[in-house]
Design a protein around this motif. Structure first.
Motif, PDB file in Angstrom:
ATOM      1  N   GLY A  32       0.818  -1.210   0.000  1.00 16.95           N
ATOM      2  CA  GLY A  32       0.000   0.000   0.000  1.00 16.95           C
ATOM      3  C   GLY A  32       0.847   1.253   0.000  1.00 16.95           C
ATOM      4  N   ALA A  33       1.933   1.256   0.761  1.00 15.34           N
ATOM      5  CA  ALA A  33       2.815   2.423   0.808  1.00 15.34           C
ATOM      6  C   ALA A  33       3.474   2.673  -0.543  1.00 15.34           C
ATOM      7  CB  ALA A  33       3.881   2.222   1.893  1.00 15.34           C
ATOM      8  N   ASN A  34       3.937   1.604  -1.187  1.00 13.67           N
ATOM      9  CA  ASN A  34       4.571   1.757  -2.502  1.00 13.67           C
ATOM     10  C   ASN A  34       3.581   2.269  -3.540  1.00 13.67           C
ATOM     11  OD1 ASN A  34       6.987   0.836  -1.473  1.00 13.67           O
ATOM     12  ND2 ASN A  34       6.685  -1.264  -2.145  1.00 13.67           N
ATOM     13  N   ALA A  35       2.349   1.768  -3.470  1.00 11.75           N
ATOM     14  CA  ALA A  35       1.327   2.238  -4.409  1.00 11.75           C
ATOM     15  C   ALA A  35       1.003   3.701  -4.154  1.00 11.75           C
ATOM     16  CB  ALA A  35       0.068   1.378  -4.265  1.00 11.75           C
ATOM     17  N   GLY A  36       0.863   4.077  -2.895  1.00 15.79           N
ATOM     18  CA  GLY A  36       0.607   5.477  -2.570  1.00 15.79           C
ATOM     19  C   GLY A  36       1.733   6.379  -3.020  1.00 15.79           C
ATOM     20  N   ALA A  37       2.978   5.886  -2.873  1.00 15.04           N
ATOM     21  CA  ALA A  37       4.126   6.668  -3.321  1.00 15.04           C
ATOM     22  C   ALA A  37       4.078   6.897  -4.831  1.00 15.04           C
ATOM     23  CB  ALA A  37       5.418   5.941  -2.945  1.00 15.04           C
ATOM     24  N   LEU A  70       8.282  10.019  -1.625  1.00 13.64           N
ATOM     25  CA  LEU A  70       9.581   9.468  -1.247  1.00 13.64           C
ATOM     26  C   LEU A  70       9.547   8.883   0.164  1.00 13.64           C
ATOM     27  CD1 LEU A  70      12.116  12.102  -2.657  1.00 13.64           C
ATOM     28  CD2 LEU A  70      11.547   9.858  -3.587  1.00 13.64           C
ATOM     29  N   LEU A  71       8.871   9.583   1.075  1.00 12.09           N
ATOM     30  CA  LEU A  71       8.749   9.061   2.443  1.00 12.09           C
ATOM     31  C   LEU A  71       7.992   7.738   2.458  1.00 12.09           C
ATOM     32  CD1 LEU A  71       8.004  12.320   4.485  1.00 12.09           C
ATOM     33  CD2 LEU A  71      10.112  10.967   4.468  1.00 12.09           C
ATOM     34  N   LEU A  72       6.949   7.648   1.637  1.00 15.19           N
ATOM     35  CA  LEU A  72       6.213   6.387   1.550  1.00 15.19           C
ATOM     36  C   LEU A  72       7.071   5.288   0.942  1.00 15.19           C
ATOM     37  CD1 LEU A  72       2.593   7.437   0.481  1.00 15.19           C
ATOM     38  CD2 LEU A  72       3.337   6.470   2.669  1.00 15.19           C
ATOM     39  N   ASP A  73       7.913   5.638  -0.039  1.00 11.85           N
ATOM     40  CA  ASP A  73       8.832   4.660  -0.626  1.00 11.85           C
ATOM     41  C   ASP A  73       9.770   4.093   0.449  1.00 11.85           C
ATOM     42  OD1 ASP A  73       8.259   4.229  -3.314  1.00 11.85           O
ATOM     43  OD2 ASP A  73       9.186   6.106  -3.917  1.00 11.85           O
ATOM     44  N   ILE A  74      10.306   4.990   1.273  1.00 11.67           N
ATOM     45  CA  ILE A  74      11.212   4.559   2.340  1.00 11.67           C
ATOM     46  C   ILE A  74      10.471   3.679   3.339  1.00 11.67           C
ATOM     47  CG2 ILE A  74      12.623   5.364   4.270  1.00 11.67           C
ATOM     48  CD1 ILE A  74      13.231   7.877   2.595  1.00 11.67           C
ATOM     49  N   ALA A  75       9.266   4.106   3.710  1.00 12.02           N
ATOM     50  CA  ALA A  75       8.467   3.316   4.651  1.00 12.02           C
ATOM     51  C   ALA A  75       8.155   1.937   4.078  1.00 12.02           C
ATOM     52  CB  ALA A  75       7.177   4.053   4.990  1.00 12.02           C
ATOM     53  N   GLY A  76       7.830   1.890   2.781  1.00 11.30           N
ATOM     54  CA  GLY A  76       7.549   0.611   2.135  1.00 11.30           C
ATOM     55  C   GLY A  76       8.755  -0.308   2.147  1.00 11.30           C
ATOM     56  N   TRP A  77       9.943   0.256   1.921  1.00 12.92           N
ATOM     57  CA  TRP A  77      11.163  -0.553   1.924  1.00 12.92           C
ATOM     58  C   TRP A  77      11.435  -1.106   3.318  1.00 12.92           C
ATOM     59  CZ3 TRP A  77      16.118  -0.273   4.139  1.00 12.92           C
ATOM     60  CH2 TRP A  77      17.061  -1.137   3.595  1.00 12.92           C
ATOM     61  N   VAL A  90       4.265  -7.702  -2.177  1.00 14.90           N
ATOM     62  CA  VAL A  90       4.702  -6.326  -2.440  1.00 14.90           C
ATOM     63  C   VAL A  90       4.494  -5.960  -3.911  1.00 14.90           C
ATOM     64  CG1 VAL A  90       6.681  -4.757  -2.423  1.00 14.90           C
ATOM     65  CG2 VAL A  90       6.319  -6.331  -0.512  1.00 14.90           C
ATOM     66  N   SER A  91       4.719  -6.913  -4.825  1.00 17.66           N
ATOM     67  CA  SER A  91       4.472  -6.627  -6.241  1.00 17.66           C
ATOM     68  C   SER A  91       2.989  -6.401  -6.506  1.00 17.66           C
ATOM     69  CB  SER A  91       4.987  -7.774  -7.120  1.00 17.66           C
ATOM     70  OG  SER A  91       4.198  -8.950  -6.964  1.00 17.66           O
ATOM     71  N   GLY A  92       2.145  -6.836  -5.558  1.00 12.89           N
ATOM     72  CA  GLY A  92       0.713  -6.580  -5.679  1.00 12.89           C
ATOM     73  C   GLY A  92       0.350  -5.118  -5.600  1.00 12.89           C
ATOM     74  N   GLN A  93       1.343  -4.264  -5.341  1.00 12.04           N
ATOM     75  CA  GLN A  93       1.093  -2.819  -5.383  1.00 12.04           C
ATOM     76  C   GLN A  93       0.538  -2.397  -6.747  1.00 12.04           C
ATOM     77  OE1 GLN A  93       4.807  -0.318  -6.014  1.00 12.04           O
ATOM     78  NE2 GLN A  93       5.740  -2.244  -5.394  1.00 12.04           N
ATOM     79  N   VAL A  94       0.882  -3.172  -7.786  1.00 12.13           N
ATOM     80  CA  VAL A  94       0.367  -2.859  -9.124  1.00 12.13           C
ATOM     81  C   VAL A  94      -1.156  -2.902  -9.126  1.00 12.13           C
ATOM     82  CG1 VAL A  94       0.338  -3.609 -11.528  1.00 12.13           C
ATOM     83  CG2 VAL A  94       2.454  -3.736 -10.215  1.00 12.13           C
ATOM     84  N   VAL A  95      -1.729  -3.846  -8.389  1.00  9.05           N
ATOM     85  CA  VAL A  95      -3.185  -3.938  -8.293  1.00  9.05           C
ATOM     86  C   VAL A  95      -3.756  -2.660  -7.697  1.00  9.05           C
ATOM     87  CG1 VAL A  95      -5.105  -5.211  -7.272  1.00  9.05           C
ATOM     88  CG2 VAL A  95      -3.068  -6.442  -8.042  1.00  9.05           C
ATOM     89  N   ILE A  96      -3.135  -2.194  -6.621  1.00 12.31           N
ATOM     90  CA  ILE A  96      -3.627  -0.996  -5.939  1.00 12.31           C
ATOM     91  C   ILE A  96      -3.500   0.231  -6.836  1.00 12.31           C
ATOM     92  CG2 ILE A  96      -3.365   0.458  -3.889  1.00 12.31           C
ATOM     93  CD1 ILE A  96      -2.132  -1.945  -2.474  1.00 12.31           C
ATOM     94  N   THR A  97      -2.371   0.349  -7.531  1.00 12.67           N
ATOM     95  CA  THR A  97      -2.175   1.533  -8.361  1.00 12.67           C
ATOM     96  C   THR A  97      -3.151   1.581  -9.534  1.00 12.67           C
ATOM     97  OG1 THR A  97      -0.436   0.384  -9.591  1.00 12.67           O
ATOM     98  CG2 THR A  97       0.250   1.790  -7.775  1.00 12.67           C
TER      99      THR A  97
END
Length: 285
Positions: free
Chosen positions: A14-19, A46-53, A72-79
């Protein structure tokens, strides 16, 4: 602790998708390149990217690599779903089917995979990890310089990101904060982790600059899931629950198949700015 790893992986997706959404909106709304870097939306991304990592690292401590990487690759679904609401991109019927397949596949993966004790790298494992990094860097940088095709570079980027997952599993982060900090600063495995991450990010950026976002994301997602996931099953203590081999394979096919289909969705073009729309308004303010 499996539940903690599962929650961390889901929140990381979710964080990566939000980023991705915030960074895309910042890029679309900026009038010049410098304005993107100072945009609150971009900085928030960028902060969300860091949090996701960070959350992905946490998840890898408690769940099999293949399950974490697939989630984590499921972020594509969210985006893809979120892009329909944010950028008003069309949501195809096949996108909905692929999203459903991804969710079912992830459920099967989580239910079928299990992990044992975290392995210790040892001298041999550390040398192998660093040697692979050097070889991958030489091949990756050489390919990025000589080849004009995006897919080979994306494949190598996926291997590099997969290397970060393996390094996390081999890194000893148990103990009080002082010991953990000392390990991060002095352990060659931690240095390898940073090297793999930097190489992956650089190659991924090059791949995006040379090809359309859909194939690049698809190749990256499959590679960074399968390569370290299979290594985890063979060498790093990950395993499949008794009687769940078919469920594991079916889950992997459904989860990654859904990501590959969604990676070619029109929503991905909107996120990358490939759809010719300069500043799409928000559908809902």
């Amino acid at each position: 602790m499996l539940v903690l790893g599962l929650v961390a992986a889901l929140v990381a997706a979710g964080a990566n998708a939000g980023a991705a959404l915030l960074e895309a909106m910042a890029t679309r709304r900026a009038t010049r390149a410098a304005g993107v870097l100072t945009s609150p939306m971009y900085l928030g991304g960028l902060l969300l990217d860091i949090a996701g990592w960070v959350l992905t690292v946490l998840a890898l401590r408690y769940m099999p690599i293949v399950a974490v990487q697939a989630i984590v690759s499921g972020q594509v679904v969210i985006t893809v779903i979120a892009s329909h609401w944010v950028f008003d991109t069309p949501l195809r019927r096949v996108d909905l089917l692929a999203a459903g397949a991804n969710v079912v596949g992830l459920g099967l993966l989580v239910g079928s995979a299990e992990t044992g004790d975290l392995p210790h790298a040892g001298v041999g494992g550390t040398i192998a990890l660093l040697a692979v990094l050097v070889v991958l860097a030489v091949v990756g940088i050489g390919t990025a310089v000589r080849s004009r095709r995006a897919v080979p570079v994306a494949f190598l980027a996926g291997l590099a990101f997969g290397g970060t997952a393996v390094a996390v599993r081999l890194l000893d982060l148990d103990g009080p904060f002082g010991e953990v900090l000392h390990t991060v600063l002095t352990d060659p495995v931690a240095w390898a982790l940073l090297g793999y991450a930097a190489l992956g990010l650089g190659l991924y950026t090059v791949a995006l600059g040379r090809g359309t976002v859909g194939p690049v994301v698809a190749v990256l997602a499959v590679t960074e899931t399968l390569a370290p996931g299979l290594l985890g099953l063979v060498l790093l203590g990950d395993s499949i629950r008794a009687g769940w081999v078919f469920g594991f394979v079916a889950g992997l096919v459904l989860a990654l198949g859904g990501v590959v289909v969604l990676a070619r969705s029109p929503a991905q073009a909107s996120l990358a700015g490939d759809d010719g729309v300069a500043r799409p308004p928000l559908k809902r303010v």
